[in-house]
Design an enzyme around this catalytic site. Structure first.
Site, PDB file in Angstrom:
ATOM      1  N   HIS A  31      17.922   0.860  -0.684  1.00  0.00           N
ATOM      2  CA  HIS A  31      17.048   0.146   0.243  1.00  0.00           C
ATOM      3  C   HIS A  31      16.760  -1.307  -0.129  1.00  0.00           C
ATOM      4  O   HIS A  31      16.368  -2.098   0.732  1.00  0.00           O
ATOM      5  CB  HIS A  31      15.713   0.896   0.360  1.00  0.00           C
ATOM      6  CG  HIS A  31      15.030   0.725   1.680  1.00  0.00           C
ATOM      7  ND1 HIS A  31      15.151  -0.412   2.452  1.00  0.00           N
ATOM      8  CD2 HIS A  31      14.226   1.545   2.382  1.00  0.00           C
ATOM      9  CE1 HIS A  31      14.449  -0.281   3.558  1.00  0.00           C
ATOM     10  NE2 HIS A  31      13.877   0.897   3.556  1.00  0.00           N
ATOM     11  N   TYR A  63       2.021   3.805   8.954  1.00  0.00           N
ATOM     12  CA  TYR A  63       2.984   2.713   8.753  1.00  0.00           C
ATOM     13  C   TYR A  63       4.124   2.879   9.748  1.00  0.00           C
ATOM     14  O   TYR A  63       4.733   3.934   9.831  1.00  0.00           O
ATOM     15  CB  TYR A  63       3.521   2.780   7.317  1.00  0.00           C
ATOM     16  CG  TYR A  63       4.541   1.736   6.947  1.00  0.00           C
ATOM     17  CD1 TYR A  63       4.210   0.705   6.079  1.00  0.00           C
ATOM     18  CD2 TYR A  63       5.846   1.787   7.423  1.00  0.00           C
ATOM     19  CE1 TYR A  63       5.152  -0.248   5.702  1.00  0.00           C
ATOM     20  CE2 TYR A  63       6.787   0.842   7.063  1.00  0.00           C
ATOM     21  CZ  TYR A  63       6.440  -0.176   6.203  1.00  0.00           C
ATOM     22  OH  TYR A  63       7.368  -1.120   5.842  1.00  0.00           O
ATOM     23  N   THR A  92      10.950  -7.062   7.123  1.00  0.00           N
ATOM     24  CA  THR A  92      10.094  -6.185   7.924  1.00  0.00           C
ATOM     25  C   THR A  92       8.623  -6.582   7.801  1.00  0.00           C
ATOM     26  O   THR A  92       8.234  -7.309   6.895  1.00  0.00           O
ATOM     27  CB  THR A  92      10.225  -4.709   7.481  1.00  0.00           C
ATOM     28  OG1 THR A  92       9.824  -4.584   6.116  1.00  0.00           O
ATOM     29  CG2 THR A  92      11.640  -4.211   7.666  1.00  0.00           C
TER      30      THR A  92
END
Length: 844
Positions: free
Chosen positions: A518, A667, A680
């Site tokens: 990630h 979230y 993001t």
């Protein structure tokens, strides 16, 4: 030179019935180092000296590799020039320059072209320069006039291009189109100007618009604090909220101004004031395992398995991934846009391939190699690692049917018990090496330094880390989405090389998936590449009637064939590659060997036990809410004139309330790629409007009208938050950067610690689909993707990923920890289904 006593066991020791496999591993060496086969990094990157089990290995790169690197550098310089001159094409730049040069040379000496103020300054500088060099009597005057004219023309044109780029950056800062309910005259005029810019660039390069992307501005401090307080009010008691409010006001008055000034200063000199800190402190400085906790997965198309042959599917998918890589390397992948008008940042695409996260004792680093530094992938099958060349030495792609043959070689050799290259015992340390990448990062860094820091272990590890991607030929044949999702996320803890940018997984029954790290990029980037590959596979008639890779007469040329260029021209028809030559000289299939000490084996097996515990603790289910099974998709939602994403978020809030009896921070990831190097921002889905809707839905006495009114108000608020987050006006990244600034200044700010430590018990994400513009006229139903998922962010909460695949179906991936007695993924899924049903009932 290899140390004495090394045994050279070649493929000649294989059993007679392995003739095909034997020919394909012509140059394999076990127990020794075959320079051309193992040391890819050395031969591609330059001279290298390394110790090897008591000996010294010295590798000098061949001229062909140096030439390939030079070609790559020239291509990079060419693309950089095209970026600099945009929107003017290079041929236009050259024509205007030539015309100006001709005009200056043909003009008389007393003309304005030779006697204006700028011309005088340039001439005086040139006189000083040539006099200093002592060549004023050698260089003719007309030559000096010529190069000064060329400099002037280029300089003026590049200055105009820079001004044009700055104007586009100003235009891209306009955000009214995102927040307006009804398009205004200003937005229409803005849109016309944007289309005017695009009209002159029919074939932009991948990174053409990068330097025109606006910088992410730091939000006003007061606005962020107000938004933060509003976001936590629904989940706090009145007393708790007053305490938080007092702390926030004190922070705003005392520490915040100094920290805000630091961020504003950074926003002017950094490309993006958030992204570098986000990658470093959220991902790379994290010491917890990235398996399940950080990495994520993506599944293939829904019910689409074009062949049951594992090696055929693997050959085709790897081939198309290399085509995608070629487009990126040549910058021929068209930049992504919103509504065909607004470009978004493409910077994350640079690190899709040849990228590996390297563990460190305190912080990890992302190692990204130049595209010319690697021509191979690492293949994991039955616990054994292999190096397989997927590009020829000249950079051209190996055809799919040849890759299929190479992968079949690996499968055959691994399965042959009489072969010296047979797969290791499943319980051995060598078969469980990937488990090391799934443990605590500091512990993995220590093991890497101690057991893989020299000799054959280092060389073999270098081959994995320098590989373009990692391919896993998995022996499992998952039957359901849930089974495929679990295996793709963790692979039972010992089959996913978690550090690699992504793993391509092909199962024994032909199913395929990806597993991604990630830190280097976010899920939409991997999803785009994966969708492109799957769409290319579907559109290219990749298989014959037997399910094997179709042998075609048009492919990327083999070594020695004229290269038509990479990515920007149609591929020429060439003869089939000389496989015997490729096998004899390419060393395309090489088994990587590890010599593990007793301590190393113990460390690997200990890691295996740990990762197995992580996997056993995960509960993950994948299911579809669709019309055929009594559900519905975004089609019904749009008929109610409601945002599909907002609708699902309200359903999740209602399901959470019924599951836990309370509301909590939620979230949802929002892309901020409208800005240079944007990643993001957080959409805080639990709002006061959401709370009102959920409470009314729980109140049996409340009327339908009140519930519908509350749903629309909550959905509208959510849409507003989504837009604000997408344009950089969220809460969390700003607070995060304020916190990092406080640490840098040695300040201990309790408010920031408390604000950032509140748990995200419900973590959600929506993955976009149909990012492959122009590849589909109409997407067949079997080609809708279930998307992918991730593990829970909080040990006491859920991770929910969803994909609104069509008007009739929505896929959900729901995860939680089995060790938490308060959560259950199956139970939560039932609550989500019921919430959808109850919300639909409001409109029936």
């Amino acid at each position: 030179f290899p140390a004495p006593g090394f045994a050279n066991r070649s493929a000649d020791t294989l059993s007679p019935n392995m003739a095909e496999a034997r020919s394909a591993v012509h140059s394999i060496r076990l127990g020794s180092v075959h320079l051309d086969a193992v040391s890819t990094k050395a031969k591609l990157r330059g001279p290298q000296t390394a110790t090897l089990d008591g000996g010294i290995l010295i590798v000098i790169p061949a001229p062909k590799y140096l030439w390939r690197q030079a070609q790559s550098r020239m291509r990079y310089m060419w693309n950089t020039t095209k970026h600099a001159s945009w929107p003017l094409p290079i041929w236009g730049l050259m024509m205007i320059t030539a015309a100006f040069l001709t005009k200056v040379i043909l003009s008389p000496s007393e003309s304005w072209y030779r006697n204006n103020r700028l011309a005088q300054i340039l001439w005086d500088l040139d006189v000083w320069w040539v006099t200093k060099l002592g060549v004023h009597n050698i260089v003719p005057v007309w030559v000096r006039i010529s190069y000064l004219a060329v400099y002037t023309a280029f300089g003026v044109l590049l200055l105009l291009a820079l001004i044009n780029r700055m104007m586009m950056r100003v235009l891209l800062r306009y955000q009214g189109w995102m927040v307006e309910k009804k398009t205004s005259v200003t937005t229409m005029a803005w849109g016309a100007l944007m289309k005017f810019y695009f009209a002159f660039d029919k074939h932009p390069l991948t990174f053409t618009y990068q330097s025109a992307m606006p910088r992410l501005a730091v939000p006003p401090l007061k606005t962020t604090i107000e938004r933060y307080l509003k976001s936590v009010e629904p989940v706090l008691s009145e007393k708790e909220f007053k305490e938080y409010e007092a702390a926030a006001r004190a922070f705003e008055k005392h520490e915040a101004p100094r920290l805000q000034a630091m961020l504003v200063a950074k926003s002017f000199y950094a490309t993006n004031y958030v992204s570098d800190w986000w990658e470093k402190y959220v991902y790379l400085r994290g010491r917890s395992p990235i398996l399940i906790n950080s990495n994520y997965y993506g599944l293939g198309f829904n019910n689409y398995i074009p062949t049951s042959s594992q090696v055929s599917r693997a050959g085709t998918l790897v081939y198309h991934y290399m085509r995608f890589k070629e487009l990126l390397d040549a910058q021929q992948l068209r930049p992504m846009t919103i509504r065909g008008v607004v470009p978004i940042c493409m910077r994350q695409y640079e690190r899709i391939f040849q990228t590996t996260r390297i563990p460190g004792r305190d912080t990890d680093t992302n190692l990204h190699l130049d595209p010319t530094d690697s021509i191979h992938i690492a293949v994991l099958h039955r616990g054994g690692f292999w190096k397989v060349n997927v590009l020829y030495d000249n950079g051209c792609i190996v055809p799919a049917h040849e890759l299929e043959r190479r992968f079949r070689t690996i499968v055959q050799l691994s399965a042959d018990p009489n072969s010296s290259l047979a797969a290791p015992d499943p319980g051995s340390a060598e078969a469980n090496l990937p488990a090391l990448t799934g443990i605590d990062r500091t512990r993995w860094a220590e093991h890497r330094e101690e057991f893989f820091g020299e000799g054959i272990n280092k060389l073999s590890l270098d081959e994995i880390e320098s590989a373009i991607i990692v391919l896993h030929l998995d022996d499992h044949s998952p039957k359901t989405w849930t089974e495929t999702g679990n295996l793709s996320l963790h692979g039972n803890g010992n089959t996913r090389w978690c550090d690699k940018s992504f793993n391509l997984i092909v199962y024994a029954n032909g199913q395929a998936a990806v597993h991604a790290e990630h830190s280097w990029a976010d899920a939409p980037v991997i999803a785009h590449a994966w969708e492109w590959v799957l769409a290319s596979e579907h559109n290219s008639s990749s298989y014959n009637a037997s399910g094997l890779c179709a042998v075609k007469d048009t492919h990327f040329p083999p070594p020695g064939s004229p290269s038509p260029g990479r990515g920007n021209k149609a591929k020429k028809k060439v003869a089939e590659p000389n496989l015997k030559r490729a096998v004899g000289e390419g060393d395309e299939v090489v088994r990587l060997e590890f010599h593990l000490s007793k301590e190393a084996k113990e460390a690997v097996l200990e890691a295996r036990k740990f990762t197995q515990t992580l996997c056993d603790d995960l509960q993950l289910i994948v299911d579809c809410h669709c019309v055929r099974e009594g559900g519905y998709g975004k089609g019904f939602i749009k008929k109610q004139k409601c945002s599909p994403d907002a609708w699902i978020q309200m359903a999740l809030q209602l399901a959470w309330m019924r599951d836990q009896g309370k509301l909590s921070l939620t979230y949802e990831a929002a892309a901020v790629r409208l800005f240079n190097e944007g990643r993001t921002e957080t959409i805080r889905s639990c709002t006061s409007q959401t709370k009102e809707f959920v409470m009314l839905m729980q109140d049996k006495k409340a009327s339908k009208e009140d519930k519908i009114r509350a749903l629309r108000a909550a959905a509208e608020r959510h849409v507003g938050l989504s837009r604000e987050s997408s344009v950089g006006r969220g809460v969390d990244r700003h607070l995060f950067c304020l916190y990092v600034s406080s640490l840098a200044l040695g300040m201990n700010v309790k408010f920031l610690k408390d604000a950032l430590s509140m748990p995200w018990q419900l973590s959600t994400s929506q993955i976009p689909q149909n990012q492959t513009q122009g590849m589909w006229k109409a997407i067949p139903e079997e080609m809708y993707s279930p998307s992918g998922g991730f593990g829970p962010v909080s040990d006491e909460g859920y991770g929910v990923s969803y994909m609104m695949a069509s008007d009739d179906m929505t896929f959900f991936h729901i995860s939680c920890k089995r060790s938490c007695k308060a959560t259950d993924a199956e139970r939560f899924k039932k609550h989500v289904w019921q919430a959808h049903a109850d919300m639909r009932a409001l409109f029936e």
